[in-house]
Design a protein around this motif. Sequence first.
Motif, PDB file in Angstrom:
ATOM      1  N   MET A 115       0.825  -1.210   0.000  1.00 61.90           N
ATOM      2  CA  MET A 115       0.000   0.000   0.000  1.00 61.90           C
ATOM      3  C   MET A 115       0.857   1.257   0.000  1.00 61.90           C
ATOM      4  SD  MET A 115      -3.373  -0.819   2.327  1.00 61.90           S
ATOM      5  CE  MET A 115      -2.505  -1.397   3.789  1.00 61.90           C
ATOM      6  N   LEU A 116       1.947   1.227   0.731  1.00 64.48           N
ATOM      7  CA  LEU A 116       2.813   2.398   0.797  1.00 64.48           C
ATOM      8  C   LEU A 116       3.431   2.701  -0.563  1.00 64.48           C
ATOM      9  CD1 LEU A 116       4.049   4.602   2.552  1.00 64.48           C
ATOM     10  CD2 LEU A 116       5.888   2.999   3.145  1.00 64.48           C
ATOM     11  N   GLU A 117       3.927   1.676  -1.247  1.00 66.99           N
ATOM     12  CA  GLU A 117       4.528   1.890  -2.567  1.00 66.99           C
ATOM     13  C   GLU A 117       3.481   2.341  -3.582  1.00 66.99           C
ATOM     14  OE1 GLU A 117       7.687   2.004  -3.315  1.00 66.99           O
ATOM     15  OE2 GLU A 117       8.106   1.612  -1.196  1.00 66.99           O
ATOM     16  N   LEU A 118       2.265   1.763  -3.493  1.00 69.24           N
ATOM     17  CA  LEU A 118       1.197   2.176  -4.402  1.00 69.24           C
ATOM     18  C   LEU A 118       0.821   3.636  -4.156  1.00 69.24           C
ATOM     19  CD1 LEU A 118      -0.882   1.572  -6.550  1.00 69.24           C
ATOM     20  CD2 LEU A 118      -2.343   0.553  -4.803  1.00 69.24           C
ATOM     21  N   LYS A 119       0.746   4.015  -2.894  1.00 68.56           N
ATOM     22  CA  LYS A 119       0.412   5.394  -2.550  1.00 68.56           C
ATOM     23  C   LYS A 119       1.460   6.358  -3.104  1.00 68.56           C
ATOM     24  CE  LYS A 119       0.338   9.050   0.480  1.00 68.56           C
ATOM     25  NZ  LYS A 119       1.393  10.035   0.737  1.00 68.56           N
ATOM     26  N   ARG A 120       2.726   6.008  -2.976  1.00 70.51           N
ATOM     27  CA  ARG A 120       3.797   6.871  -3.482  1.00 70.51           C
ATOM     28  C   ARG A 120       3.765   6.976  -5.003  1.00 70.51           C
ATOM     29  NH1 ARG A 120       8.517   4.655   0.676  1.00 70.51           N
ATOM     30  NH2 ARG A 120       7.856   5.937   2.472  1.00 70.51           N
ATOM     31  N   SER A 121       3.395   5.893  -5.673  1.00 73.84           N
ATOM     32  CA  SER A 121       3.269   5.931  -7.139  1.00 73.84           C
ATOM     33  C   SER A 121       2.135   6.852  -7.563  1.00 73.84           C
ATOM     34  CB  SER A 121       3.029   4.522  -7.686  1.00 73.84           C
ATOM     35  OG  SER A 121       4.140   3.689  -7.441  1.00 73.84           O
ATOM     36  N   LEU A 122       1.023   6.802  -6.829  1.00 74.52           N
ATOM     37  CA  LEU A 122      -0.103   7.684  -7.133  1.00 74.52           C
ATOM     38  C   LEU A 122       0.279   9.139  -6.881  1.00 74.52           C
ATOM     39  CD1 LEU A 122      -3.017   5.583  -5.594  1.00 74.52           C
ATOM     40  CD2 LEU A 122      -2.566   5.969  -8.020  1.00 74.52           C
ATOM     41  N   ASP A 123       0.999   9.389  -5.801  1.00 74.87           N
ATOM     42  CA  ASP A 123       1.461  10.748  -5.518  1.00 74.87           C
ATOM     43  C   ASP A 123       2.314  11.290  -6.654  1.00 74.87           C
ATOM     44  OD1 ASP A 123       0.180  10.884  -3.069  1.00 74.87           O
ATOM     45  OD2 ASP A 123       1.967  10.350  -1.905  1.00 74.87           O
ATOM     46  N   ALA A 124       3.142  10.414  -7.220  1.00 75.37           N
ATOM     47  CA  ALA A 124       4.066  10.828  -8.280  1.00 75.37           C
ATOM     48  C   ALA A 124       3.402  10.859  -9.652  1.00 75.37           C
ATOM     49  CB  ALA A 124       5.260   9.876  -8.319  1.00 75.37           C
ATOM     50  N   ARG A 125       2.119  10.457  -9.710  1.00 75.03           N
ATOM     51  CA  ARG A 125       1.394  10.367 -10.987  1.00 75.03           C
ATOM     52  C   ARG A 125       2.150   9.470 -11.976  1.00 75.03           C
ATOM     53  NH1 ARG A 125      -2.024  12.601  -8.182  1.00 75.03           N
ATOM     54  NH2 ARG A 125      -3.316  14.390  -8.812  1.00 75.03           N
ATOM     55  N   GLY A 126       2.723   8.409 -11.446  1.00 79.63           N
ATOM     56  CA  GLY A 126       3.530   7.528 -12.282  1.00 79.63           C
ATOM     57  C   GLY A 126       2.931   6.147 -12.430  1.00 79.63           C
ATOM     58  N   HIS A 127       3.744   5.235 -12.940  1.00 79.64           N
ATOM     59  CA  HIS A 127       3.344   3.843 -13.116  1.00 79.64           C
ATOM     60  C   HIS A 127       4.104   2.989 -12.104  1.00 79.64           C
ATOM     61  CE1 HIS A 127       1.331   4.857 -16.872  1.00 79.64           C
ATOM     62  NE2 HIS A 127       2.409   5.532 -17.213  1.00 79.64           N
ATOM     63  N   CYS A 128       3.530   1.854 -11.786  1.00 78.55           N
ATOM     64  CA  CYS A 128       4.241   0.948 -10.888  1.00 78.55           C
ATOM     65  C   CYS A 128       3.873  -0.487 -11.211  1.00 78.55           C
ATOM     66  CB  CYS A 128       3.926   1.252  -9.418  1.00 78.55           C
ATOM     67  SG  CYS A 128       2.225   0.939  -8.930  1.00 78.55           S
ATOM     68  N   VAL A 129       4.774  -1.388 -10.932  1.00 78.14           N
ATOM     69  CA  VAL A 129       4.547  -2.824 -11.045  1.00 78.14           C
ATOM     70  C   VAL A 129       4.829  -3.417  -9.673  1.00 78.14           C
ATOM     71  CG1 VAL A 129       5.207  -4.975 -12.149  1.00 78.14           C
ATOM     72  CG2 VAL A 129       5.198  -2.858 -13.480  1.00 78.14           C
ATOM     73  N   LEU A 130       3.796  -3.954  -9.034  1.00 78.98           N
ATOM     74  CA  LEU A 130       3.921  -4.506  -7.691  1.00 78.98           C
ATOM     75  C   LEU A 130       3.607  -5.989  -7.720  1.00 78.98           C
ATOM     76  CD1 LEU A 130       2.108  -1.676  -5.692  1.00 78.98           C
ATOM     77  CD2 LEU A 130       4.566  -2.004  -5.966  1.00 78.98           C
ATOM     78  N   GLU A 131       4.317  -6.753  -6.934  1.00 82.39           N
ATOM     79  CA  GLU A 131       4.117  -8.201  -6.893  1.00 82.39           C
ATOM     80  C   GLU A 131       4.103  -8.665  -5.448  1.00 82.39           C
ATOM     81  OE1 GLU A 131       5.992 -12.267  -8.903  1.00 82.39           O
ATOM     82  OE2 GLU A 131       7.145 -10.397  -8.886  1.00 82.39           O
ATOM     83  N   MET A 132       3.153  -9.545  -5.150  1.00 82.40           N
ATOM     84  CA  MET A 132       3.076 -10.146  -3.820  1.00 82.40           C
ATOM     85  C   MET A 132       2.788 -11.631  -3.970  1.00 82.40           C
ATOM     86  SD  MET A 132       0.854  -7.368  -1.617  1.00 82.40           S
ATOM     87  CE  MET A 132       0.599  -8.520  -0.248  1.00 82.40           C
ATOM     88  N   PRO A 133       3.210 -12.436  -3.008  1.00 86.23           N
ATOM     89  CA  PRO A 133       2.923 -13.871  -3.077  1.00 86.23           C
ATOM     90  C   PRO A 133       1.422 -14.147  -2.991  1.00 86.23           C
ATOM     91  CG  PRO A 133       4.629 -13.387  -1.459  1.00 86.23           C
ATOM     92  CD  PRO A 133       4.038 -12.083  -1.843  1.00 86.23           C
ATOM     93  N   SER A 134       1.010 -15.289  -3.483  1.00 80.66           N
ATOM     94  CA  SER A 134      -0.396 -15.688  -3.407  1.00 80.66           C
ATOM     95  C   SER A 134      -0.827 -15.814  -1.948  1.00 80.66           C
ATOM     96  CB  SER A 134      -0.613 -17.030  -4.121  1.00 80.66           C
ATOM     97  OG  SER A 134      -0.284 -16.926  -5.486  1.00 80.66           O
ATOM     98  N   GLY A 135      -2.056 -15.385  -1.687  1.00 82.70           N
ATOM     99  CA  GLY A 135      -2.612 -15.545  -0.354  1.00 82.70           C
ATOM    100  C   GLY A 135      -2.192 -14.505   0.658  1.00 82.70           C
TER     101      GLY A 135
END
Length: 222
Positions: free
Chosen positions: A40-60
Motif C-alpha cells: 500500500m505504501l509503494e502504491l500510494k507513493r506511485s499515485l502521488d508521483a502520478r507515475g506507473h508501478c509494477v507490484l508483486e506479492m505472493p499468493s494468499g
Amino acid sequence: MRTVLERGAATDAFPARLQLEDLTVIFPYDYIYPEQYAYMLELKRSLDARGHCVLEMPSGTGKTVSLLALVVAYKMAHPDVGKLVYCSRTVPEIEKTLHELKRLMAYRERELGYKEEFTALGLSSRRNLCLNPEVSKEKKGKVVDAKCRNLTASWIRAEHANDPSIEVCSYYERYFEEGRDQLLPPAVYTLADLNEECQKRGYCPYFLARHMVRSFIFLCLC
C-alpha cells in the motif's frame, strides 16, 4: 496506527485506520501483514508521483484488499484523480473483487458513521449481462452478440415501429425509454447484483452498464 504483524500472527483488537504518510486508510481486517503495508505504501507513493508501478506479492497475502483499501482511501482524499479501473481475466475474479469492495465500503460506512457516494460495477460481455431468455440461453458469446444485435439494431427497431411482428428486445426497449435517464443509486454492484436490479426494472444490464460508465468511480473489466 495499526500494528503491523508478522505473518501468521493474530490479534483481537486493533484500530481500524492506518496512517500511510499523509493518507488515512481504513483497513477492514483485524491484522495486516508486512507485505500488505509495504504494498500500500509503494502504491500510494506511485499515485502521488502520478507515475506507473509494477507490484508483486505472493499468493494468499491479501493483494486485493490491500489494493482496494488504498485506492478507495486515495480517491476519497483526492477526488480529482479520476476514475478507478480494475482489470481481471475472468468473471469469477471480477465477482470476487466486487464482493471484497462491497465488504470494504460497508466497513467504511460503519467506521465513518455515514455512507459515501461511491458507485462501482462490473462491465462484461453480453453473454454475462443478458436477461432476454431467447438470447441468454445461448452458450457461445458470438452467438449471443449476434442475436442481441438482431434485436437492438437501429434499423431493426425502425422496422418494428412500422411492423410490430418484427421482434425486438423488451429489455432494451425499456432501457431505451426509461433507463438512460435513471441511473442506479450509488452502490457496489456485482454482475449478479446488476442483473437482479435490472430484472426488477425491466432494463438491459449490458446497455445500462455501458451507459453508467460515465458516472462510476470504480469499474471492473474482464
